[in-house]
Design a protein around this motif. Sequence first.
Motif, PDB file in Angstrom:
ATOM      1  N   UNK A  46      38.878  42.347  34.611  1.00 41.41           N
ATOM      2  CA  UNK A  46      37.989  41.812  35.646  1.00 41.41           C
ATOM      3  C   UNK A  46      37.170  42.883  36.373  1.00 41.41           C
ATOM      4  N   UNK A  47      37.579  44.131  36.242  1.00 40.11           N
ATOM      5  CA  UNK A  47      36.845  45.203  36.912  1.00 40.11           C
ATOM      6  C   UNK A  47      37.525  45.654  38.193  1.00 40.11           C
ATOM      7  N   UNK A  48      37.290  46.903  38.556  1.00 38.50           N
ATOM      8  CA  UNK A  48      37.855  47.451  39.797  1.00 38.50           C
ATOM      9  C   UNK A  48      36.864  47.174  40.926  1.00 38.50           C
ATOM     10  N   UNK A  49      36.833  45.931  41.379  1.00 41.12           N
ATOM     11  CA  UNK A  49      35.814  45.476  42.320  1.00 41.12           C
ATOM     12  C   UNK A  49      36.296  45.445  43.772  1.00 41.12           C
ATOM     13  N   UNK A  50      37.507  45.886  44.025  1.00 37.56           N
ATOM     14  CA  UNK A  50      38.067  45.842  45.374  1.00 37.56           C
ATOM     15  C   UNK A  50      37.758  47.129  46.125  1.00 37.56           C
ATOM     16  N   UNK A  51      37.280  46.985  47.343  1.00 35.02           N
ATOM     17  CA  UNK A  51      36.891  48.127  48.165  1.00 35.02           C
ATOM     18  C   UNK A  51      37.678  48.120  49.472  1.00 35.02           C
ATOM     19  N   UNK A  52      38.236  49.258  49.826  1.00 36.68           N
ATOM     20  CA  UNK A  52      38.903  49.439  51.112  1.00 36.68           C
ATOM     21  C   UNK A  52      38.160  50.530  51.871  1.00 36.68           C
ATOM     22  N   UNK A  53      37.686  50.193  53.056  1.00 38.03           N
ATOM     23  CA  UNK A  53      36.903  51.124  53.862  1.00 38.03           C
ATOM     24  C   UNK A  53      37.652  51.429  55.151  1.00 38.03           C
ATOM     25  N   UNK A  54      37.857  52.700  55.438  1.00 39.38           N
ATOM     26  CA  UNK A  54      38.513  53.125  56.675  1.00 39.38           C
ATOM     27  C   UNK A  54      37.591  54.110  57.381  1.00 39.38           C
TER      28      UNK A  54
END
Length: 245
Positions: A148-156
Amino acid sequence: MQQIRFIPPRKHNFTLIELLVVIAIIAILAAMLLPALNKARESAQKINCTSRLNQCLKAEQLYSNDFRDYYYVHGMFNGDAPHSYWNSVLIHSGYLNRKVVSCPGSKPKTGADEIGWPEASYGIFRFDFGGSAGDPRGPWSKDYEEELGNYNIRVVSGGIEGYFMTLAKMKAPTRTPVFADVRKLNGEGFMAFNPRYFHPESATALAHSQAANIAYADGHVASRGLNELRSEGFTQFVLGNGRIQ
């Protein structure tokens, strides 16, 4: 001339036996019609549910148009999240009507928080469920990254922590879940799900005749039965008030 007298018909009273026969017939007819009426009601709720999920997806699409093709998932501000759930942000930002964030078959909970979480509602896919400090992505991303792809983003940044889905990195939007029917089990937590991880407060619910409505990233909503969900990688479900695996 002979006078003709009108003789009124004799009034006939129901006997007890006749009354019982009528009652029995009515009961039989009701028993025959009730399943059909229940099925029609469930079908109407399912259609209404699909429409509401479509509106939630459209809200995310509008949000993504304004914010670099990102779907908003979850956020925390200085370690707290009173107004950062997916629906709260979309509602307060004007993208979504709060009346459509729950399944029409769900019942609002008395004394719910400011979002008004019902016991059964729509949850967003939380990829960080089941993750760790070293890898907050959770088991879904690790298991399905290639497909499915590495489409998850975590922003800190500056005390703000946000989680997003990046449309540009999705390999298969038609198979990528965004929203689903979800049921809360315990506590006052938010509505979310992870297909492969059972959160102690919520999980995907078979809310419509052994099926769950799933909204996918490309914009379509589909009803998925248990076997179909398992074929898509779902392993954790809620049926009624209990969990099945």
